[in-house]
Design a protein around this motif. Structure first.
Motif, PDB file in Angstrom:
ATOM      1  N   UNK A   1       1.138  -1.356  -0.224  1.00 43.11           N
ATOM      2  CA  UNK A   1      -0.168  -0.248  -0.463  1.00 43.11           C
ATOM      3  C   UNK A   1       0.714   0.984   0.157  1.00 43.11           C
ATOM      4  N   UNK A   2       0.253   2.692  -0.109  1.00 44.74           N
ATOM      5  CA  UNK A   2       1.035   3.179  -0.340  1.00 44.74           C
ATOM      6  C   UNK A   2      -0.163   4.531   0.911  1.00 44.74           C
ATOM      7  N   UNK A   3       0.857   4.960   1.736  1.00 43.29           N
ATOM      8  CA  UNK A   3      -0.213   5.966   2.531  1.00 43.29           C
ATOM      9  C   UNK A   3       0.779   7.128   2.830  1.00 43.29           C
ATOM     10  N   UNK A   4       0.176   7.771   2.997  1.00 42.80           N
ATOM     11  CA  UNK A   4       0.159   9.102   3.100  1.00 42.80           C
ATOM     12  C   UNK A   4       0.044   9.636   4.770  1.00 42.80           C
ATOM     13  N   UNK A   5       0.870   9.796   5.679  1.00 44.52           N
ATOM     14  CA  UNK A   5       0.676  10.795   7.064  1.00 44.52           C
ATOM     15  C   UNK A   5       1.161  11.898   7.513  1.00 44.52           C
ATOM     16  N   UNK A   6      -0.426  12.352   7.985  1.00 38.07           N
ATOM     17  CA  UNK A   6       0.209  13.692   7.692  1.00 38.07           C
ATOM     18  C   UNK A   6       0.439  14.258   9.646  1.00 38.07           C
ATOM     19  N   UNK A  25       4.808   1.770   1.238  1.00 40.18           N
ATOM     20  CA  UNK A  25       5.298   2.827   0.799  1.00 40.18           C
ATOM     21  C   UNK A  25       5.052   4.374   1.509  1.00 40.18           C
ATOM     22  N   UNK A  26       5.755   5.044   2.384  1.00 39.02           N
ATOM     23  CA  UNK A  26       4.689   6.375   3.102  1.00 39.02           C
ATOM     24  C   UNK A  26       5.320   7.380   2.784  1.00 39.02           C
ATOM     25  N   UNK A  27       4.457   7.799   2.783  1.00 42.02           N
ATOM     26  CA  UNK A  27       4.772   9.890   2.590  1.00 42.02           C
ATOM     27  C   UNK A  27       5.197  10.218   3.766  1.00 42.02           C
ATOM     28  N   UNK A  28       5.480  11.591   4.179  1.00 41.43           N
ATOM     29  CA  UNK A  28       4.430  12.123   5.754  1.00 41.43           C
ATOM     30  C   UNK A  28       5.022  13.261   5.475  1.00 41.43           C
ATOM     31  N   UNK A  64      -2.051  11.220  -4.957  1.00 38.16           N
ATOM     32  CA  UNK A  64      -3.453  11.011  -6.276  1.00 38.16           C
ATOM     33  C   UNK A  64      -3.025   9.829  -6.111  1.00 38.16           C
ATOM     34  N   UNK A  65      -1.905   9.059  -6.004  1.00 38.57           N
ATOM     35  CA  UNK A  65      -2.119   7.125  -5.388  1.00 38.57           C
ATOM     36  C   UNK A  65      -2.250   6.307  -4.486  1.00 38.57           C
ATOM     37  N   UNK A  66      -2.724   7.809  -3.420  1.00 37.24           N
ATOM     38  CA  UNK A  66      -2.569   6.906  -2.378  1.00 37.24           C
ATOM     39  C   UNK A  66      -3.599   5.925  -2.283  1.00 37.24           C
ATOM     40  N   UNK A  67      -3.516   4.710  -1.206  1.00 38.54           N
ATOM     41  CA  UNK A  67      -4.118   3.995  -0.704  1.00 38.54           C
ATOM     42  C   UNK A  67      -4.840   4.295   0.729  1.00 38.54           C
ATOM     43  N   UNK A  87     -10.346  12.340   1.371  1.00 36.38           N
ATOM     44  CA  UNK A  87     -11.360  11.781   1.044  1.00 36.38           C
ATOM     45  C   UNK A  87     -11.964  12.319  -0.387  1.00 36.38           C
ATOM     46  N   UNK A  88     -12.568  13.746   0.301  1.00 35.52           N
ATOM     47  CA  UNK A  88     -13.516  14.591  -0.808  1.00 35.52           C
ATOM     48  C   UNK A  88     -12.904  15.138  -2.182  1.00 35.52           C
ATOM     49  N   UNK A  89     -11.109  14.845  -1.787  1.00 36.10           N
ATOM     50  CA  UNK A  89     -10.356  15.330  -3.099  1.00 36.10           C
ATOM     51  C   UNK A  89     -10.048  14.532  -3.982  1.00 36.10           C
ATOM     52  N   UNK A  90      -9.398  13.611  -2.862  1.00 32.72           N
ATOM     53  CA  UNK A  90      -8.238  12.835  -3.756  1.00 32.72           C
ATOM     54  C   UNK A  90      -8.623  11.362  -3.445  1.00 32.72           C
ATOM     55  N   UNK A  91     -10.183  11.838  -3.122  1.00 35.20           N
ATOM     56  CA  UNK A  91     -10.638   9.818  -3.755  1.00 35.20           C
ATOM     57  C   UNK A  91     -10.374   8.868  -2.513  1.00 35.20           C
ATOM     58  N   UNK A  92      -9.532   9.122  -1.512  1.00 38.86           N
ATOM     59  CA  UNK A  92      -9.242   7.569  -0.524  1.00 38.86           C
ATOM     60  C   UNK A  92      -9.945   7.124   0.066  1.00 38.86           C
ATOM     61  N   UNK A  93     -10.075   5.955  -0.177  1.00 35.66           N
ATOM     62  CA  UNK A  93     -11.192   5.287   0.888  1.00 35.66           C
ATOM     63  C   UNK A  93     -10.627   5.450   1.817  1.00 35.66           C
ATOM     64  N   UNK A  94      -9.486   4.724   2.502  1.00 32.89           N
ATOM     65  CA  UNK A  94      -9.249   4.397   3.632  1.00 32.89           C
ATOM     66  C   UNK A  94      -8.742   5.714   4.123  1.00 32.89           C
ATOM     67  N   UNK A  95      -9.363   6.548   5.276  1.00 30.09           N
ATOM     68  CA  UNK A  95      -8.995   7.605   5.632  1.00 30.09           C
ATOM     69  C   UNK A  95      -9.630   7.649   7.321  1.00 30.09           C
ATOM     70  N   UNK A  96      -8.534   8.257   8.282  1.00 29.18           N
ATOM     71  CA  UNK A  96      -8.508   8.117   9.853  1.00 29.18           C
ATOM     72  C   UNK A  96      -8.331   9.204  10.226  1.00 29.18           C
ATOM     73  N   UNK A  97      -8.462   9.653  11.228  1.00 27.13           N
ATOM     74  CA  UNK A  97      -8.234  11.277  11.702  1.00 27.13           C
ATOM     75  C   UNK A  97      -7.813  10.720  13.461  1.00 27.13           C
TER      76      UNK A  97
END
Length: 220
Positions: A1-6, A25-28, A64-67, A87-97
């Motif tokens: 998976x490609x995961x973005x962590x904010x 694969x991770x982007x922070x 744009x490619x994040x899972x 969720x709304x702009x990039x269409x990422x299904x798995x989102x948690x806050x």
């Protein structure tokens, strides 16, 4: 998976490192470049400086490619805005806050954004370590209204149907763990030895439910 962590605080950096160790694969993203030092020299993922709710920052992080996307900064507002954009702009299904304010968490859950309400979650974990079995909840709704708790039963409940327990304790039996297997009960399911009973109860009645279950059932 490609995961973005904010957010690259203690939670964000630990989450990112754990994901990478598992082969993801991770982007922070963090607004402070110095925060990336928490990742350590072996971290191979992408590091992006900026606000996690800005579209151009998210694009740089590969949204744009994040899972999946996790918003775990120290600010509730930043986390929820970032999660909604993901969720709304990039269409990422798995989102948690991550959210500190449990009341806000309930609102965001209704918007379809899963949240981790840090304070109630930590409180329940501590209570499970400090208090007798069954007093602390295994799960609590974000707004705190309903709790799922493991219920230690008086031995005399064995052989009685779930219906009797629900009527006496004023709760709903959500599921039963029997010999390591989860069971979805119905009203006529009979309580057996070694069952672990999980019930759903209104938070304000947890003590009453526990007291009713720890006493022998009333005959008749």
């Amino acid at each position: 998976m490609y995961v973005v962590v904010m957010g690259c605080g203690r939670v964000g950096s630990a989450l990112s490192a754990s994901l990478e160790r598992l082969g993801h694969e991770v982007a922070v993203i963090d607004k402070d470049a110095q925060a990336f030092r928490r990742l350590g020299p072996d971290f191979r993922g992408r590091q992006v400086v900026g606000q996690g709710f800005h579209r151009e920052v998210l694009i740089e992080a590969g949204a744009e490619k994040a899972d999946a996307f996790a918003a775990v900064s120290s600010g509730d507002n930043s986390n929820i805005i970032s999660a909604r954009v993901a969720r709304e702009t990039f269409g990422i299904d798995r989102v948690v806050a991550r959210i500190y304010d449990a009341k806000r968490a309930a609102v965001y859950e209704r918007l379809g954004i899963p949240t981790v309400a840090t304070v109630p979650w930590s409180t329940d974990r501590l209570m499970r370590m400090l208090l007798p079995d069954g007093v602390a909840s295994a799960w609590r709704e974000p707004n705190g209204t309903v709790a799922i708790l493991p219920l230690p039963l008086h031995e005399d409940w064995v052989g009685h149907p779930v219906r009797a327990l629900e009527q006496t304790a004023g709760c709903r039996v959500a599921f039963i763990v029997r010999f390591g297997t989860g069971v979805l009960p119905h009203a006529d399911t009979i309580v057996q030895h070694e069952d672990t009973i999980y019930v759903a109860a209104v938070s304000g009645t947890v003590s009453e439910v526990t007291a009713a279950a720890s006493a022998p059932p009333q005959e008749g």
